[in-house]
Design an enzyme around this catalytic site. Structure first.
Site, PDB file in Angstrom:
ATOM      1  N   ARG A   1       0.966  -1.306   0.103  1.00  0.00           N
ATOM      2  CA  ARG A   1       0.040   0.160  -0.103  1.00  0.00           C
ATOM      3  C   ARG A   1       0.963   1.301   0.121  1.00  0.00           C
ATOM      4  NH1 ARG A   1      -3.582  -3.345   2.801  1.00  0.00           N
ATOM      5  NH2 ARG A   1      -2.555  -2.991   5.150  1.00  0.00           N
TER       6      ARG A   1
ATOM      7  N   PHE B   1     -10.776  -6.027  -6.820  1.00  0.00           N
ATOM      8  CA  PHE B   1     -10.691  -6.522  -5.284  1.00  0.00           C
ATOM      9  C   PHE B   1     -10.491  -5.795  -4.347  1.00  0.00           C
ATOM     10  CE2 PHE B   1      -9.388  -9.692  -8.730  1.00  0.00           C
ATOM     11  CZ  PHE B   1     -10.436 -10.645  -8.513  1.00  0.00           C
TER      12      PHE B   1
ATOM     13  N   ALA C   1     -15.187  -8.829 -10.443  1.00  0.00           N
ATOM     14  CA  ALA C   1     -14.249  -8.355 -11.001  1.00  0.00           C
ATOM     15  C   ALA C   1     -14.009  -8.704 -12.508  1.00  0.00           C
ATOM     16  CB  ALA C   1     -12.797  -8.724 -10.096  1.00  0.00           C
TER      17      ALA C   1
ATOM     18  N   ASP D   1      -5.429  -7.644  -6.409  1.00  0.00           N
ATOM     19  CA  ASP D   1      -5.222  -8.120  -5.205  1.00  0.00           C
ATOM     20  C   ASP D   1      -6.401  -9.405  -4.830  1.00  0.00           C
ATOM     21  OD1 ASP D   1      -3.789  -9.184  -2.837  1.00  0.00           O
ATOM     22  OD2 ASP D   1      -4.713  -7.317  -1.676  1.00  0.00           O
TER      23      ASP D   1
ATOM     24  N   CYS E   1      -2.278 -14.395  -3.144  1.00  0.00           N
ATOM     25  CA  CYS E   1      -2.035 -14.893  -1.655  1.00  0.00           C
ATOM     26  C   CYS E   1      -2.200 -16.395  -1.402  1.00  0.00           C
ATOM     27  CB  CYS E   1      -2.829 -13.967  -0.756  1.00  0.00           C
ATOM     28  SG  CYS E   1      -4.677 -14.182  -0.978  1.00  0.00           S
TER      29      CYS E   1
END
Length: 311
Positions: free
Chosen positions: A130, A146, A198, A215, A255
């Site tokens: 970020r 997202f 998305a 993300d 992730c």
């Protein structure tokens, strides 16, 4: 081990600038099955290993002694816990109930929903990314896909973005995102929320953005789901590669624990090839410093991100 983990974090963070920190990161701190996140001194505890369940009162007393928190909330809901045959636990154990603490992160402010939000309420592992987006956003048109409650969107606006579009299918995220805009005194005219899927958004829109963030949630929950995750990650990135203007930047993330960095890079290669686009890797990123990885447990390195330049 609890004391050692907390002392380590105190070396890294100025609480005047950042007061949202992962205090204990499971194997990374030698405490398998235990996560403790601190949100403005409201602790959220997650227990996923059966051996720790009867030790919860002892763990709590250690945290109270070391941190002197305002509250402790246990949110033991991970899929690992379910795999061990343990029921979910959502209970306030200590202090006054505080469901929506307001945190500071590198000077920005965010409201966190510790009870209903994803994970423990906030994605602390993306803190550095970020900050990276904030440093890149000046005068750029930014797309955050997202978006959740707008962490990357707020960072981009704080960094001087010309405009930001946030795409998030969950309508319940929008009120908290709008609160985060207000907490940072940002111009609402520079932000647009798209409450939609998305994949549909990327398929239908022109994508006239200079800086894009992908993300997504973990597409691969287990080894059996890797082929489907491979296709999903490839299609997401392929659509961006095919449509984003020349000279744009893409921060693309995974992730998924089962999608290793080399495999993720291969996915990006295939997406670029299919889109017939020249793409350069500018930098690679992992989870933030308060998510240490034991050298004996390398598989806990789950987050991988690439900052890409699209020719």
């Amino acid at each position: 081990k609890i004391r050692s983990a907390i002392v380590l974090r105190r070396q890294w963070f100025d609480p005047e600038q950042t007061d949202a920190v992962r205090l204990i990161n499971e194997e990374g701190d030698g405490l398998q099955g235990l996560i403790v996140d601190s949100y403005a001194n409201v602790l959220v505890m997650q227990i996923s290993h059966p051996v720790l369940v009867p030790l919860q009162p002892f763990l709590q007393s250690c945290l109270i002694e070391e941190v002197k928190p305002l509250a402790i909330y246990e949110k033991s809901t991970s899929f690992l816990r379910k795999r061990e045959g343990l029921e979910e636990v959502r209970v306030h154990h200590y202090g006054e109930q505080c469901s929506n603490p307001v945190i500071k992160e590198n000077g920005m402010r965010f409201a966190v929903d510790v009870e209903q939000g994803q994970k423990t309420g906030w994605f602390l592992d993306q803190r550095d990314s970020r900050d990276l987006i904030r440093s890149l956003a000046n005068k750029r048109r930014v797309l955050n896909v997202f978006a959740y409650t707008g962490g990357f969107s707020i960072a981009a606006l704080c960094g001087g973005a010309e405009s930001v579009a946030s795409v998030e299918i969950s309508a319940k995220c929008q009120p908290l995102l709008e609160r985060n805009l207000a907490l940072n005194h940002l111009d609402l005219q520079r932000h647009q929320f798209h409450g939609c899927d998305a994949f549909d958004f990327l398929k239908k829109q022109e994508l006239n953005y200079d800086l894009i963030i992908l993300d997504p949630p973990a597409f691969a929950k287990g080894r059996n789901s890797v082929p489907a995750a491979f296709r999903a990650y490839k299609e997401l990135n392929r659509m961006v590669f095919a449509k984003a203007p020349p000279g744009s930047l893409l921060l693309t993330c995974s992730c998924s624990y089962h999608i290793e960095e080399d495999l993720f890079q291969n996915i990006l290669f295939r997406a670029a090839l299919e889109a017939n686009r020249s793409v350069r890797i500018l930098s690679r990123h992992r989870q933030a410093i308060d998510h240490p990885i034991s050298i004996y447990h390398p598989e806990s390195s789950y987050l991988k991100s690439f900052l890409l330049y699209l020719e």
